[in-house]
Design a protein around this motif. Structure first.
Motif, PDB file in Angstrom:
ATOM      1  N   LEU A 195       0.828  -1.206   0.000  1.00  0.00           N
ATOM      2  CA  LEU A 195       0.000   0.000   0.000  1.00  0.00           C
ATOM      3  C   LEU A 195       0.864   1.258   0.000  1.00  0.00           C
ATOM      4  N   GLU A 196       1.954   1.239   0.757  1.00  0.00           N
ATOM      5  CA  GLU A 196       2.855   2.390   0.771  1.00  0.00           C
ATOM      6  C   GLU A 196       3.481   2.604  -0.605  1.00  0.00           C
ATOM      7  N   ALA A 197       3.849   1.506  -1.282  1.00  0.00           N
ATOM      8  CA  ALA A 197       4.410   1.620  -2.629  1.00  0.00           C
ATOM      9  C   ALA A 197       3.382   2.198  -3.599  1.00  0.00           C
ATOM     10  N   ALA A 198       2.147   1.746  -3.499  1.00  0.00           N
ATOM     11  CA  ALA A 198       1.093   2.255  -4.378  1.00  0.00           C
ATOM     12  C   ALA A 198       0.843   3.741  -4.113  1.00  0.00           C
ATOM     13  N   ALA A 199       0.847   4.145  -2.854  1.00  0.00           N
ATOM     14  CA  ALA A 199       0.666   5.562  -2.517  1.00  0.00           C
ATOM     15  C   ALA A 199       1.826   6.386  -3.062  1.00  0.00           C
ATOM     16  N   PRO A 239      -2.549   6.488 -14.915  1.00  0.00           N
ATOM     17  CA  PRO A 239      -3.147   5.284 -14.331  1.00  0.00           C
ATOM     18  C   PRO A 239      -4.548   5.628 -13.819  1.00  0.00           C
ATOM     19  N   PRO A 240      -5.536   4.762 -14.040  1.00  0.00           N
ATOM     20  CA  PRO A 240      -6.915   5.059 -13.620  1.00  0.00           C
ATOM     21  C   PRO A 240      -7.042   5.469 -12.146  1.00  0.00           C
ATOM     22  N   ALA A 241      -6.265   4.878 -11.271  1.00  0.00           N
ATOM     23  CA  ALA A 241      -6.350   5.231  -9.846  1.00  0.00           C
ATOM     24  C   ALA A 241      -5.989   6.690  -9.609  1.00  0.00           C
ATOM     25  N   LEU A 242      -5.101   7.229 -10.427  1.00  0.00           N
ATOM     26  CA  LEU A 242      -4.704   8.631 -10.270  1.00  0.00           C
ATOM     27  C   LEU A 242      -5.819   9.559 -10.732  1.00  0.00           C
ATOM     28  N   ARG A 243      -6.524   9.156 -11.769  1.00  0.00           N
ATOM     29  CA  ARG A 243      -7.605  10.005 -12.277  1.00  0.00           C
ATOM     30  C   ARG A 243      -8.715  10.196 -11.253  1.00  0.00           C
ATOM     31  N   ASN A 244      -8.906   9.236 -10.378  1.00  0.00           N
ATOM     32  CA  ASN A 244      -9.987   9.303  -9.386  1.00  0.00           C
ATOM     33  C   ASN A 244      -9.542   9.856  -8.040  1.00  0.00           C
ATOM     34  N   TRP A 245      -8.301  10.282  -7.924  1.00  0.00           N
ATOM     35  CA  TRP A 245      -7.767  10.742  -6.642  1.00  0.00           C
ATOM     36  C   TRP A 245      -7.767  12.266  -6.581  1.00  0.00           C
ATOM     37  N   ASN A 246      -8.353  12.814  -5.526  1.00  0.00           N
ATOM     38  CA  ASN A 246      -8.314  14.250  -5.282  1.00  0.00           C
ATOM     39  C   ASN A 246      -7.429  14.486  -4.063  1.00  0.00           C
ATOM     40  N   PRO A 247      -6.175  14.915  -4.287  1.00  0.00           N
ATOM     41  CA  PRO A 247      -5.242  15.083  -3.171  1.00  0.00           C
ATOM     42  C   PRO A 247      -5.641  16.190  -2.195  1.00  0.00           C
ATOM     43  N   LEU A 291      -8.604  16.319  -0.941  1.00  0.00           N
ATOM     44  CA  LEU A 291      -9.590  15.710  -0.043  1.00  0.00           C
ATOM     45  C   LEU A 291      -9.034  14.554   0.781  1.00  0.00           C
ATOM     46  N   VAL A 292      -8.163  13.757   0.179  1.00  0.00           N
ATOM     47  CA  VAL A 292      -7.599  12.602   0.881  1.00  0.00           C
ATOM     48  C   VAL A 292      -6.131  12.433   0.521  1.00  0.00           C
ATOM     49  N   ARG A 308      -2.245   7.704   0.561  1.00  0.00           N
ATOM     50  CA  ARG A 308      -2.407   6.450   1.309  1.00  0.00           C
ATOM     51  C   ARG A 308      -3.886   6.167   1.574  1.00  0.00           C
ATOM     52  N   GLU A 309      -4.635   7.191   1.961  1.00  0.00           N
ATOM     53  CA  GLU A 309      -6.072   6.997   2.192  1.00  0.00           C
ATOM     54  C   GLU A 309      -6.775   6.546   0.910  1.00  0.00           C
ATOM     55  N   HIS A 310      -6.398   7.158  -0.196  1.00  0.00           N
ATOM     56  CA  HIS A 310      -7.013   6.783  -1.468  1.00  0.00           C
ATOM     57  C   HIS A 310      -6.684   5.334  -1.828  1.00  0.00           C
ATOM     58  N   VAL A 311      -5.435   4.964  -1.675  1.00  0.00           N
ATOM     59  CA  VAL A 311      -5.010   3.605  -1.993  1.00  0.00           C
ATOM     60  C   VAL A 311      -5.757   2.589  -1.138  1.00  0.00           C
ATOM     61  N   GLU A 312      -6.041   2.932   0.090  1.00  0.00           N
ATOM     62  CA  GLU A 312      -6.758   2.014   0.978  1.00  0.00           C
ATOM     63  C   GLU A 312      -8.192   1.764   0.521  1.00  0.00           C
ATOM     64  N   THR A 313      -8.718   2.623  -0.341  1.00  0.00           N
ATOM     65  CA  THR A 313     -10.078   2.410  -0.863  1.00  0.00           C
ATOM     66  C   THR A 313     -10.089   1.515  -2.097  1.00  0.00           C
ATOM     67  N   LEU A 314      -8.912   1.235  -2.653  1.00  0.00           N
ATOM     68  CA  LEU A 314      -8.819   0.430  -3.865  1.00  0.00           C
ATOM     69  C   LEU A 314      -8.905  -1.059  -3.537  1.00  0.00           C
ATOM     70  N   THR A 315      -9.371  -1.817  -4.497  1.00  0.00           N
ATOM     71  CA  THR A 315      -9.379  -3.269  -4.335  1.00  0.00           C
ATOM     72  C   THR A 315      -7.955  -3.786  -4.524  1.00  0.00           C
ATOM     73  N   PRO A 316      -7.662  -4.991  -4.054  1.00  0.00           N
ATOM     74  CA  PRO A 316      -6.327  -5.552  -4.282  1.00  0.00           C
ATOM     75  C   PRO A 316      -5.958  -5.588  -5.769  1.00  0.00           C
TER      76      PRO A 316
END
Length: 98
Positions: free
Chosen positions: A24-28, A48-56, A58-59, A62-70
Motif C-alpha cells: 500500500l505504501e508503494a502504491a501511494a 493510471p486510472p487510480a490517479l484520475r480518481n484521486w483528489n489530493p 480531499l484525501v 495512502r487513504e485513497h489507496v486504501e479504498t482500492l481493491t487488491p
C-alpha cells in the motif's frame, strides 16, 4: 521511538501484514510521484486510472489507496512502472533533474 517502530514492524512481520502495508505504501508513492511529475511537466500522459480518481485536496494518497481493491492496487503498481518509463522517454531531462 526507534525501538517502538522496530517492534511494530516485527509484530507486522509475525502477523503476516508487513507485506501488505509495504504494498500500500508503494502504491501511494506511485500516486504521489505521478502527481508531482504531472505538475512539473504539465503532461497527463495516459494516467493510471487510480490517479484520475484521486483528489489530493480531499484525501492523502495512502487513504485513497486504501479504498482500492487488491486488483486495483496491483494494476496501479504495474501501470505506474509503465507510465514512469513512458514519461521518462518523453521527458528525458527528468532523469537529470533527480
Amino acid at each position: 521511538m526507534r525501538r517502538r517502530v522496530t517492534m511494530d514492524t516485527l509484530a507486522e512481520l509475525a502477523e503476516g501484514t508487513l507485506a501488505e502495508r509495504m504494498r500500500l505504501e508503494a502504491a501511494a508513492r506511485v500516486l504521489r510521484t505521478a502527481r508531482r511529475a504531472m505538475d512539473v511537466t504539465g503532461r497527463a500522459m495516459a494516467l493510471p486510472p487510480a490517479l484520475r480518481n484521486w483528489n489530493p485536496l480531499l484525501v492523502t494518497a495512502r487513504e485513497h489507496v486504501e479504498t482500492l481493491t487488491p486488483r486495483e492496487v496491483d494494476a496501479l503498481l504495474a501501470e505506474g512502472a509503465r507510465w514512469a518509463a513512458a514519461l521518462l522517454r518523453a521527458e528525458p531531462d527528468l532523469r537529470r533533474a533527480a
